[in-house]
Write a protein that holds these residues in place. Structure first.
Motif, PDB file in Angstrom:
ATOM      1  N   PRO A 114     -21.014 -36.573   3.547  1.00  0.00           N
ATOM      2  CA  PRO A 114     -19.611 -36.375   3.161  1.00  0.00           C
ATOM      3  C   PRO A 114     -19.213 -37.193   1.936  1.00  0.00           C
ATOM      4  N   ARG A 115     -19.824 -38.358   1.804  1.00  0.00           N
ATOM      5  CA  ARG A 115     -19.513 -39.225   0.648  1.00  0.00           C
ATOM      6  C   ARG A 115     -19.934 -38.541  -0.652  1.00  0.00           C
ATOM      7  N   GLU A 116     -21.127 -37.965  -0.622  1.00  0.00           N
ATOM      8  CA  GLU A 116     -21.621 -37.275  -1.819  1.00  0.00           C
ATOM      9  C   GLU A 116     -20.727 -36.073  -2.135  1.00  0.00           C
ATOM     10  N   MET A 117     -20.281 -35.372  -1.084  1.00  0.00           N
ATOM     11  CA  MET A 117     -19.385 -34.229  -1.290  1.00  0.00           C
ATOM     12  C   MET A 117     -18.073 -34.679  -1.932  1.00  0.00           C
ATOM     13  N   LEU A 118     -17.505 -35.762  -1.437  1.00  0.00           N
ATOM     14  CA  LEU A 118     -16.239 -36.255  -1.997  1.00  0.00           C
ATOM     15  C   LEU A 118     -16.413 -36.667  -3.453  1.00  0.00           C
ATOM     16  N   ASP A 119     -17.539 -37.295  -3.772  1.00  0.00           N
ATOM     17  CA  ASP A 119     -17.788 -37.700  -5.160  1.00  0.00           C
ATOM     18  C   ASP A 119     -17.893 -36.474  -6.060  1.00  0.00           C
ATOM     19  N   ARG A 153     -21.466 -25.112  -5.707  1.00  0.00           N
ATOM     20  CA  ARG A 153     -21.946 -25.759  -4.492  1.00  0.00           C
ATOM     21  C   ARG A 153     -21.322 -25.178  -3.231  1.00  0.00           C
ATOM     22  N   THR A 154     -22.147 -25.086  -2.195  1.00  0.00           N
ATOM     23  CA  THR A 154     -21.661 -24.751  -0.860  1.00  0.00           C
ATOM     24  C   THR A 154     -22.077 -25.889   0.063  1.00  0.00           C
ATOM     25  N   PHE A 155     -21.114 -26.477   0.712  1.00  0.00           N
ATOM     26  CA  PHE A 155     -21.410 -27.580   1.630  1.00  0.00           C
ATOM     27  C   PHE A 155     -21.282 -27.058   3.060  1.00  0.00           C
ATOM     28  N   VAL A 156     -22.393 -27.052   3.770  1.00  0.00           N
ATOM     29  CA  VAL A 156     -22.365 -26.659   5.175  1.00  0.00           C
ATOM     30  C   VAL A 156     -22.111 -27.925   5.981  1.00  0.00           C
ATOM     31  N   ASP A 157     -21.070 -27.889   6.791  1.00  0.00           N
ATOM     32  CA  ASP A 157     -20.641 -29.125   7.473  1.00  0.00           C
ATOM     33  C   ASP A 157     -21.488 -29.406   8.718  1.00  0.00           C
ATOM     34  N   ASP A 158     -22.782 -29.607   8.501  1.00  0.00           N
ATOM     35  CA  ASP A 158     -23.648 -29.933   9.630  1.00  0.00           C
ATOM     36  C   ASP A 158     -24.192 -31.356   9.455  1.00  0.00           C
ATOM     37  N   ALA A 159     -25.143 -31.737  10.303  1.00  0.00           N
ATOM     38  CA  ALA A 159     -25.625 -33.124  10.318  1.00  0.00           C
ATOM     39  C   ALA A 159     -26.286 -33.535   9.001  1.00  0.00           C
ATOM     40  N   ALA A 188     -10.936 -40.883  12.699  1.00  0.00           N
ATOM     41  CA  ALA A 188     -11.861 -40.341  11.696  1.00  0.00           C
ATOM     42  C   ALA A 188     -11.258 -40.646  10.330  1.00  0.00           C
ATOM     43  N   HIS A 189     -12.080 -41.098   9.390  1.00  0.00           N
ATOM     44  CA  HIS A 189     -11.474 -41.562   8.139  1.00  0.00           C
ATOM     45  C   HIS A 189     -12.406 -41.439   6.942  1.00  0.00           C
ATOM     46  N   ASN A 190     -11.794 -41.454   5.756  1.00  0.00           N
ATOM     47  CA  ASN A 190     -12.505 -41.688   4.502  1.00  0.00           C
ATOM     48  C   ASN A 190     -11.920 -42.956   3.908  1.00  0.00           C
ATOM     49  N   GLN A 206     -12.594 -46.084  18.826  1.00  0.00           N
ATOM     50  CA  GLN A 206     -13.798 -45.912  18.007  1.00  0.00           C
ATOM     51  C   GLN A 206     -13.384 -45.311  16.671  1.00  0.00           C
ATOM     52  N   ALA A 207     -13.905 -45.889  15.592  1.00  0.00           N
ATOM     53  CA  ALA A 207     -13.596 -45.375  14.256  1.00  0.00           C
ATOM     54  C   ALA A 207     -14.903 -44.972  13.578  1.00  0.00           C
ATOM     55  N   TYR A 208     -14.877 -43.889  12.833  1.00  0.00           N
ATOM     56  CA  TYR A 208     -16.089 -43.377  12.200  1.00  0.00           C
ATOM     57  C   TYR A 208     -15.721 -42.579  10.956  1.00  0.00           C
ATOM     58  N   GLN A 209     -16.688 -42.441  10.058  1.00  0.00           N
ATOM     59  CA  GLN A 209     -16.537 -41.636   8.841  1.00  0.00           C
ATOM     60  C   GLN A 209     -16.305 -40.160   9.205  1.00  0.00           C
ATOM     61  N   ALA A 210     -15.298 -39.545   8.598  1.00  0.00           N
ATOM     62  CA  ALA A 210     -15.056 -38.116   8.815  1.00  0.00           C
ATOM     63  C   ALA A 210     -16.220 -37.313   8.242  1.00  0.00           C
TER      64      ALA A 210
END
Ligand code: X90
Length: 275
Positions: A43-48, A33-39, A228-230, A252-256
């Motif tokens: 990220p959740r699926e990547m971490l899993d 897998r290659t994950f391109v960090d765009d929109a 920014a957090h997981n 402001q807090a948001y998913q990394a």
């Protein structure tokens, strides 16, 4: 005069509406897998996926052409990058800048090495946008951003240093000596843009207190905070602990996003704040 802010994807912003903005993705590679960090990245699926993947994984910074494309046709570009001490992103942005100015000598590009990442970059981006909208010139912004950068900080809690050590971003000797490889730590971005552990933390309460102490020690008194957090639960607790110190703080807090999620791992949190 078209003005644009460009940042690499370690800032965790996929969009930013105040001014023209582009995020330039880093990539994360793990096995097939290659994950391109765009929109489009989840990220959740990547971490899993990473939790199940036991092989080697790496990251790569944008190349000069990626940056060059993101500068587009803007006359004035402020380009904000992850610390040059942990990534080649800043260097590649500088190469893109030279190229851009060679082709368009009348244009202006400022590359700002954040010496940090994630939410501290967000503080810089928001401030630059604010100044631009308030009518400051490019040259004034250039001077002001250098001063402002000295007043912003980053502290974080990570479940482990594994991804950072495996990718050579923290020396294994430092991590092993300190016994930090498999234990949750609180750290800060040092003044030269490297990871500096401040303490090991057993237990939730100690982690929370460690983060608050790190913030206070470096001058937090109620300035702006970006998280920014997981780790939604920890982000919520940190938000209330910060509000206990300063009830009116703009937080402001948001998913990394991808790059930060890869290194901060599941459970990690990064707090950028004004000192
Ligand atoms: O060029 C690349 O492949 C990217 C390398 C990035 C390495 C560092 C990422 C850090 C992400 C983890 C905690 C914050 C440490 C900040 C120290 C300045 C977030």
């Amino acid at each position: 005069m078209a003005f644009k802010i460009v940042a690499d994807s370690s800032c965790d912003l996929t969009r930013f509406s105040a001014v023209d903005f582009a995020s330039v993705p880093l990539t994360i590679m793990a096995g097939e897998r290659t994950f391109v960090d765009d929109a489009r990245l989840d990220p959740r699926e990547m971490l899993d996926y990473l939790a199940t993947y036991k092989g080697r994984s790496t990251t790569a910074c944008p190349n000069p052409d990626d940056w060059r494309a993101a500068f587009g046709e803007a006359d004035e570009v402020v380009c904000i990058t992850i610390t040059s001490n942990l990534s080649g992103a800043c260097n590649s942005a500088r190469i893109a800048r030279e190229d851009y100015l060679r082709q368009h000598p009348q244009r202006k590009v400022l590359v700002v090495d954040s010496l940090s990442t994630g939410p501290e970059m967000v503080l810089l981006i928001e401030k630059v946008a604010e100044w631009h909208l308030a009518g400051y010139t490019f040259e004034a912004i250039e001077r002001m951003v250098e001063d402002y950068r000295q007043t912003t900080h980053l502290t974080f809690a990570l479940e482990s240093l594994r991804s950072l050590v495996n990718n050579g971003r923290v020396s294994p000797a430092v991590a092993a000596l300190a016994g930090l490889l498999n234990i949750r730590i609180v750290g800060i971005a040092s003044d030269v843009g490297t990871l500096q552990p401040v303490n090991k933390c057993r237990g939730e309460k100690r982690t929370q207190q460690g983060l608050i102490n790190a913030m206070k020690e470096r001058g937090f008194k109620g300035g702006k905070v970006r998280i920014a957090h997981n780790n939604p639960a920890l982000a919520e607790i940190m938000t209330s602990l910060i509000r206990e110190i300063a009830p009116d703080t703009d937080i402001q807090a948001y998913q990394a996003r991808g790059l930060v999620s890869f290194y901060a791992e599941d459970g990690g949190i990064l707090i950028g704040y004004e000192g």
